[in-house]
Design an enzyme around this catalytic site. Structure first.
Site, mmCIF file in Angstrom:
data_model
loop_
_atom_site.group_PDB
_atom_site.id
_atom_site.type_symbol
_atom_site.label_atom_id
_atom_site.label_comp_id
_atom_site.label_asym_id
_atom_site.label_seq_id
_atom_site.Cartn_x
_atom_site.Cartn_y
_atom_site.Cartn_z
ATOM 1 N N GLY A 17 0.746 -1.190 -0.077
ATOM 2 C CA GLY A 17 0.081 -0.154 0.059
ATOM 3 C C GLY A 17 0.924 1.188 0.063
ATOM 4 N N ASP B 15 -2.541 -3.537 -10.974
ATOM 5 C CA ASP B 15 -2.494 -4.193 -12.309
ATOM 6 C C ASP B 15 -1.480 -3.151 -13.193
ATOM 7 O OD1 ASP B 15 -4.562 -5.691 -11.527
ATOM 8 O OD2 ASP B 15 -6.202 -4.411 -12.137
#
Length: 312
Positions: A225, A255
């Site tokens: 994160g 992604d």
């Protein structure tokens, strides 16, 4: 040209728009509506294509929403390999609230998939070509949890390196069969794989190395994160912090990271350099509002910052 195959078992049509304020009961009129093809593997293909690579997209497509997804992919000139199903492709919604800068994401579970439809997907993949086969995203209802393990076996027989990005039981079962070149778990997903809490960078590195030494994957890219990410293999580990950017959307950052890293691996970069490029793409996706993912000019700008970090 660098070429990959991507598999998206639970694709979406991603609808994104802005409202002044999210309020219950009231009609909220949106603006800047965008419709994008989405789901893990399709997002990877979109970014890979923007980097001048070629992506062959395998995905499930069903109902009127599936037909619209086909059109959206046609508009982006992808090599489409749809597997038709009876259920309706899901539609996800992303709302940006201008008054607060908050993003709200609504994601349905996806259609029920029959055993015959899942088998048809495996049959289609038996013809897959590319330097990597990227299995990314959740499994829709009805698909057995060991599905990605079967995909990994197909990749092995095809001589294609398997890349896995999923979660929960699908991730665990996919890794248990081995044959995975690169896996991209989050910190919490990695903790679930090894069965213990991971409170420090050292513990994360040890857990990732456990996955490597067990033969489940050659490389583990752990996303942390806002804290950054770590790449671990038998040759060592590399931690990179996240860049400080104005986050406008969390959609597709992972992604984008994966697509950019694979692109640089495909053109011959070593894993640490490819990892830095992937991190730059993740930052580029974060500054892009809605579901538009990332753009090469932003990736290059952030990659230069990571190059400075490496040189310091």
């Amino acid at each position: 040209m660098p070429t990959i195959a991507t598999l998206t078992m639970n694709p979406t049509i991603d609808v994104a728009y802005e409202v002044n304020q999210v309020r219950h009961t009231h009609k909220m009129r949106g603006r800047k509506a965008n419709y994008d093809p989405g789901g893990g593997g399709i997002n990877v293909a979109r970014v890979f294509g923007r980097l001048q690579g070629n992506a062959n997209c395998y995905y499930l497509s069903g109902g009127a929403a599936g037909a619209m997804l086909d059109v959206l992919l046609n508009q982006r000139c992808f090599v489409r390999k749809p597997i038709q199903i009876a259920g309706n492709t899901r539609i996800a919604t992303n709302i940006f609230e201008r008054s607060t800068g908050h993003e709200f994401r609504f994601v349905p579970p996806g259609p029920e998939v029959t055993a015959a439809e899942a088998d048809a997907c495996l049959s289609a993949l038996a013809e897959a070509e590319g330097q990597f086969l990227v299995a990314s995203g959740s499994l829709p209802p009805g698909v057995p949890v060991d599905f990605y393990a079967k995909v990994g076996e197909i990749a092995r027989k095809r001589g294609i390196r398997m890349v896995l990005d999923s979660s929960g039981d699908a991730l665990r079962a996919g890794l248990s069969a081995g044959n995975v070149y690169l896996v991209k778990p989050s910190e919490s997903e990695l903790a679930g794989l090894v069965g213990r809490d991971l409170d420090t960078v050292e513990e994360i590195e040890s857990a990732a190395l456990q996955v490597v030494e067990s033969g489940q994957a050659e490389m583990v890219a752990v996303t942390l994160g806002a804290n950054g990410a770590m790449l671990v293999s038998n040759t060592g580990s590399l931690f990179l912090p996240s860049l400080k950017v104005e986050v406008k959307s969390a959609t597709g950052a992972g992604d984008s990271f994966l697509a950019a890293m694979l692109y640089r691996l495909a053109v011959g970069d070593d894993p640490p350099d490819a990892f830095r490029y992937g991190m730059a793409a993740g930052a580029a996706a974060a500054i892009t509002a809605g579901t538009d993912l990332c753009f090469p000019e932003d990736i290059e700008r952030f990659h230069a910052q990571y190059a400075d970090i490496a040189a310091s």
